[in-house]
Design an enzyme around this catalytic site. Structure first.
Site, PDB file in Angstrom:
ATOM      1  N   ALA A  35     -24.700  37.381 -36.480  1.00 28.58           N
ATOM      2  CA  ALA A  35     -23.404  36.778 -36.803  1.00 28.58           C
ATOM      3  C   ALA A  35     -23.326  36.423 -38.284  1.00 28.58           C
ATOM      4  O   ALA A  35     -22.293  36.616 -38.925  1.00 28.58           O
ATOM      5  CB  ALA A  35     -23.169  35.533 -35.944  1.00 28.58           C
ATOM      6  N   GLU A  36     -24.427  35.908 -38.847  1.00 28.19           N
ATOM      7  CA  GLU A  36     -24.421  35.536 -40.265  1.00 28.19           C
ATOM      8  C   GLU A  36     -25.761  35.834 -40.912  1.00 28.19           C
ATOM      9  O   GLU A  36     -26.828  35.665 -40.296  1.00 28.19           O
ATOM     10  CB  GLU A  36     -24.144  34.033 -40.447  1.00 28.19           C
ATOM     11  CG  GLU A  36     -22.874  33.529 -39.806  1.00 28.19           C
ATOM     12  CD  GLU A  36     -21.615  34.037 -40.450  1.00 28.19           C
ATOM     13  OE1 GLU A  36     -21.686  34.564 -41.586  1.00 28.19           O
ATOM     14  OE2 GLU A  36     -20.559  33.902 -39.822  1.00 28.19           O
ATOM     15  N   THR A  37     -25.693  36.246 -42.164  1.00 26.08           N
ATOM     16  CA  THR A  37     -26.846  36.282 -43.048  1.00 26.08           C
ATOM     17  C   THR A  37     -26.524  35.405 -44.252  1.00 26.08           C
ATOM     18  O   THR A  37     -25.468  35.552 -44.868  1.00 26.08           O
ATOM     19  CB  THR A  37     -27.158  37.714 -43.516  1.00 26.08           C
ATOM     20  OG1 THR A  37     -27.525  38.514 -42.383  1.00 26.08           O
ATOM     21  CG2 THR A  37     -28.308  37.724 -44.511  1.00 26.08           C
TER      22      THR A  37
END
Length: 263
Positions: free
Chosen positions: A45-47
């Site tokens: 979902a996020e880096t």
């Protein structure tokens, strides 16, 4: 060229629960294109990417498709990497971001974020929104300034039972859709859907709680609440409304450390 990479499960005390985020420490900024490539390759979902500045840290977040302006769980993940693996020892970490100054402090096993509150306001319901969610009727539909819709349902069971049509939901002009109800054991529960930014369902969404906390603090008449995000992985947050700011606390678990090889 090699870069270190960490993966952390945030807003949970259990491995394989909460919300996984990748964290990439940098000596200097990569191009936006390179960071998007890495985020897409990670397929989380996020880096989060961060760079040490003269006083604070600069922090950016990417989904597999876009850069976003605010992310809670990847900020928790970044704080865990700094405190537990990179020798950071001050009482508070200051992050300069697209959403201004954000801070994180470590309280025992919990990491406490301080984010701007995002009080939702009345907004007409976009055509097809409830149908795409699979909802017959909502108690309220509001909107936050992060371009997230807040859909309030009658019960936790209704929120848990949702099976949205993600392809159709992607057509709604919004960063994401927050669906919430009063909880059976928690003060409130929620789920977050963001197909337009490449995340059909986010397991635990810190930024959504900048909208949820002001809403439920007013509805329940108290400023300190316990929240659960009831995705398949699930997560827990201890939250507090402090005027125009929101505090969110949760635990985090390290999953991996590795290296990225860039040409």
């Amino acid at each position: 060229m090699t870069l270190p990479i960490y993966q952390v499960d945030a807003f949970t005390a259990q491995l394989f629960k909460g919300n996984p985020a990748a964290v990439v420490p940098l000596e200097s900024w990569l191009s936006k294109e390179e960071m998007l490539h890495i985020a897409a390759e990670n397929n989380l979902a996020e880096t989060a990417f961060f760079v040490k500045s003269s006083v604070d840290y600069e922090l950016k977040w990417f989904t597999p498709l876009v850069e976003i302006d605010l992310c809670g769980h990847a900020t928790v993940a970044t704080a865990k990497v700094l405190y537990d693996h990179l020798g950071y020892s001050e009482s508070e970490i200051r992050f300069q971001t697209n959403s201004g100054l954000l801070t994180v402090r470590k309280d025992g096993k919990k990491y406490t974020l301080n984010f701007p509150a995002n009080v939702p306001y009345a907004e007409s319901t976009p055509e097809g929104l409830l149908e795409y969610l699979g909802v017959g009727k909502a108690l309220e539909v509001l909107k936050g300034r992060t371009n997230d819709y807040l859909v309030v349902l009658k019960s936790e069971a209704e929120v848990a039972a949702l099976t949205p049509d993600f392809r159709a939901l992607k057509s709604v002009n919004a960063r994401g859709i927050i669906v919430t109800a009063k909880g059976d054991e928690a003060d409130f529960v929620s789920r977050f859907f963001g197909p337009a930014v490449g995340v059909d369902e986010d397991p635990v969404t810190g930024s959504a709680h900048t909208v949820l906390v002001p809403y439920w603090a007013e509805k329940l008449g108290k400023s300190e609440l316990f929240a659960r995000q009831i995705s398949k992985r699930g997560g827990e947050l201890w939250v507090k409304l402090l005027g125009n700011r929101v505090e969110m606390s949760g635990e985090a678990v390290m999953y991996l450390k590795g290296e990225i090889f860039l040409p």
